[in-house]
Design a protein around this motif. Structure first.
Motif, short mmCIF file in Angstrom:
data_model
loop_
_atom_site.label_atom_id
_atom_site.label_comp_id
_atom_site.label_asym_id
_atom_site.label_seq_id
_atom_site.Cartn_x
_atom_site.Cartn_y
_atom_site.Cartn_z
N LEU A 169 0.84 -1.20 0.00
CA LEU A 169 0.00 0.00 0.00
C LEU A 169 0.87 1.25 0.00
N ASN A 170 1.94 1.22 0.78
CA ASN A 170 2.85 2.37 0.81
C ASN A 170 3.50 2.59 -0.54
N ALA A 171 3.94 1.50 -1.17
CA ALA A 171 4.59 1.61 -2.48
C ALA A 171 3.62 2.13 -3.52
N ASP A 172 2.39 1.65 -3.44
CA ASP A 172 1.37 2.08 -4.40
C ASP A 172 1.08 3.57 -4.23
N ASP A 173 1.02 3.98 -2.97
CA ASP A 173 0.74 5.39 -2.69
C ASP A 173 1.88 6.28 -3.20
N THR A 174 3.10 5.84 -2.96
CA THR A 174 4.26 6.60 -3.42
C THR A 174 4.26 6.71 -4.95
N ALA A 175 3.99 5.58 -5.60
CA ALA A 175 3.97 5.56 -7.06
C ALA A 175 2.89 6.49 -7.60
N ALA A 176 1.75 6.49 -6.93
CA ALA A 176 0.64 7.34 -7.38
C ALA A 176 1.00 8.82 -7.25
N ARG A 177 1.72 9.16 -6.17
CA ARG A 177 2.08 10.57 -5.96
C ARG A 177 3.15 11.02 -6.95
N GLU A 178 4.03 10.08 -7.30
CA GLU A 178 5.09 10.44 -8.25
C GLU A 178 4.57 10.53 -9.68
N GLY A 179 3.42 9.96 -9.90
CA GLY A 179 2.81 10.07 -11.22
C GLY A 179 3.29 8.99 -12.16
N ALA B 43 -8.08 6.49 13.00
CA ALA B 43 -9.25 6.32 12.14
C ALA B 43 -9.00 6.92 10.76
N ARG B 44 -8.36 8.05 10.76
CA ARG B 44 -8.07 8.68 9.44
C ARG B 44 -7.08 7.82 8.65
N GLU B 45 -6.13 7.26 9.35
CA GLU B 45 -5.18 6.38 8.66
C GLU B 45 -5.88 5.14 8.11
N TYR B 46 -6.80 4.62 8.91
CA TYR B 46 -7.56 3.46 8.44
C TYR B 46 -8.32 3.81 7.17
N LEU B 47 -8.94 4.97 7.18
CA LEU B 47 -9.73 5.39 6.02
C LEU B 47 -8.85 5.49 4.77
N VAL B 48 -7.69 6.12 4.94
CA VAL B 48 -6.78 6.28 3.80
C VAL B 48 -6.31 4.92 3.30
N GLU B 49 -5.92 4.06 4.21
CA GLU B 49 -5.38 2.76 3.79
C GLU B 49 -6.45 1.84 3.22
N ALA B 50 -7.65 2.00 3.72
CA ALA B 50 -8.74 1.21 3.14
C ALA B 50 -9.00 1.65 1.71
N LEU B 51 -8.86 2.94 1.46
CA LEU B 51 -9.02 3.42 0.08
C LEU B 51 -7.89 2.94 -0.82
N LEU B 52 -6.66 2.93 -0.26
CA LEU B 52 -5.53 2.41 -1.04
C LEU B 52 -5.72 0.92 -1.33
N LEU B 53 -6.21 0.22 -0.33
CA LEU B 53 -6.46 -1.21 -0.50
C LEU B 53 -7.49 -1.44 -1.61
N ARG B 54 -8.51 -0.61 -1.60
CA ARG B 54 -9.53 -0.73 -2.65
C ARG B 54 -8.91 -0.47 -4.02
N ARG B 55 -8.07 0.53 -4.09
CA ARG B 55 -7.46 0.85 -5.39
C ARG B 55 -6.61 -0.31 -5.89
N VAL B 56 -5.82 -0.88 -4.97
CA VAL B 56 -4.97 -2.00 -5.37
C VAL B 56 -5.83 -3.20 -5.80
N THR B 57 -6.87 -3.44 -5.04
CA THR B 57 -7.72 -4.61 -5.33
C THR B 57 -8.43 -4.45 -6.66
N GLN B 58 -8.97 -3.28 -6.89
CA GLN B 58 -9.79 -3.09 -8.09
C GLN B 58 -8.95 -2.88 -9.34
N ARG B 59 -7.74 -2.36 -9.15
CA ARG B 59 -6.92 -2.07 -10.31
C ARG B 59 -6.31 -3.35 -10.89
N LEU B 60 -6.28 -4.38 -10.09
CA LEU B 60 -5.67 -5.62 -10.53
C LEU B 60 -6.51 -6.23 -11.65
N ASP B 61 -5.90 -6.32 -12.81
CA ASP B 61 -6.60 -6.89 -13.95
C ASP B 61 -6.67 -8.41 -13.76
#
Lengths: 180, 142
Positions: A169-179, B43-61
């Motif tokens: 998740l951290n790597a993905d976030d970093t990559a997203a910010r770097e564009g 809680a804010r960190e959870y929210l952010v990471e849950a969104l990142l998790l969603r992005r990783v999960t859904q972006r996976l082709d």
């Protein structure tokens, strides 16, 4: 690489009820994506077809669109459970990383390993929400659990995945910010 | 079967963090409870990471979802032994039946005897003469 056949391929040769065809056209992508994560992309197309063959052979329940979606995904989930039972647990180690998209496939491997560590019902709830986009009520109907149990299991799954996928998740976030 | 337990349900739903999940998932939220929980850093960190998790999960082709091809028919050891025993038994039974058939079948050489015309005995090619007391003895068995 196997892909889900288009609507025409699956429907050709069969006399399908119009309603079933509509359900197939509406939900096939979601069912396919969900099954890919449960059984893998090799068998997901066949299993997806099996889901909609069962849909075609069964009387579609008289319910709302949400109820229909929950019904289709309940069939998909049951078939996926049967598949996993019949084929055993798939090994975690993956040796099929192709050179073409190593980063994406590495992500896939890490994700799959994290998902495999979840209790099966938690994993299903998470995938039905995040991959198939079902609402809490639809997940509850698909998995035959209560609405509150859906929320509880979903939260637990997210916490588990957060813990196991933190570097990703951290790597993905970093990559997203770097564009790009 | 539905696991409905009203007491447990209300307890779960009263957890403030579930407001975050509800917000993420487009479900109804309690605004006050959400405001309270969002005041917490975790809680804010959870929210952010849950969104990142969603992005990783859904972006996976789906094409990138690599799963080892499990054996199409994973045979458990016990089943494998049973199958092996069945093959051996079938082979033995087949061999026995084949042997029975071979024994019961008539000989492949046909012999026909025509007794209508008596055939003369063939002429001897040479004669051996035995002389008593020399190379033939009536008392001995040798």
């Amino acid at each position: 690489m196997r892909r889900l056949p288009p609507v025409g391929v699956l429907v050709s040769g069969d006399v399908w009820p119009v309603k079933s065809q509509l359900l197939f056209a509406t939900y096939r992508d979601g069912v396919f994506r969900y099954l890919c994560r449960i059984v893998g992309q090799t068998d997901a197309p066949d299993l997806t077809q099996e889901v909609f063959l069962r849909v075609a052979r069964s009387p579609v329940p008289q319910t709302t669109a949400d109820g229909e979606r929950a019904w289709v995904f309940r069939i998909a989930r049951n078939l996926a459970l049967n598949y996993r039972r019949d084929h055993g647990r798939q090994p975690d180690t993956v040796a099929l990383i192709e050179a073409s998209r190593p980063a994406a496939q590495e992500t896939s491997v890490v994700m799959r390993q994290a998902l495999d560590r979840l209790p099966p019902l938690d994993r299903d709830v998470f995938l039905l929400r995040e991959v198939a986009g079902l609402t809490y009520a639809e997940i509850a109907a698909s998995c035959e659990i209560s609405h509150a149990a859906v929320r509880c299991r979903l939260h637990r799954a997210r916490q588990h995945l957060r813990a196991h996928l933190q570097p990703l998740l951290n790597a993905d976030d970093t990559a997203a910010r770097e564009g790009p | 079967m539905t696991n409905n337990d009203p007491h447990a349900d209300s307890e779960i739903l009263s957890q403030p963090w579930h407001q975050l999940d509800a917000l993420l998932d487009g479900e109804p939220v309690d605004r006050e409870a959400l405001r309270t929980v969002l005041a917490e850093r975790d809680a804010r960190e959870y929210l952010v990471e849950a969104l990142l998790l969603r992005r990783v999960t859904q972006r996976l082709d789906p094409a990138d979802i690599v799963t080892p091809d499990a054996p199409r028919r994973a045979v458990r050891p016990l089943l494998r032994w049973i199958a092996a025993a069945a093959v051996v038994a079938a082979g033995a039974a087949g061999g026995y039946l084949y042997g029975q058939q071979v024994d019961a079948s008539p000989a492949s050489i046909e012999v026909s005897v025509d007794t209508g015309v008596p055939l003369p005995a063939p002429e001897p090619t040479h004669a051996i003469r035995f002389e008593p007391g020399v190379n033939w003895n009536s008392a001995g068995g040798d």
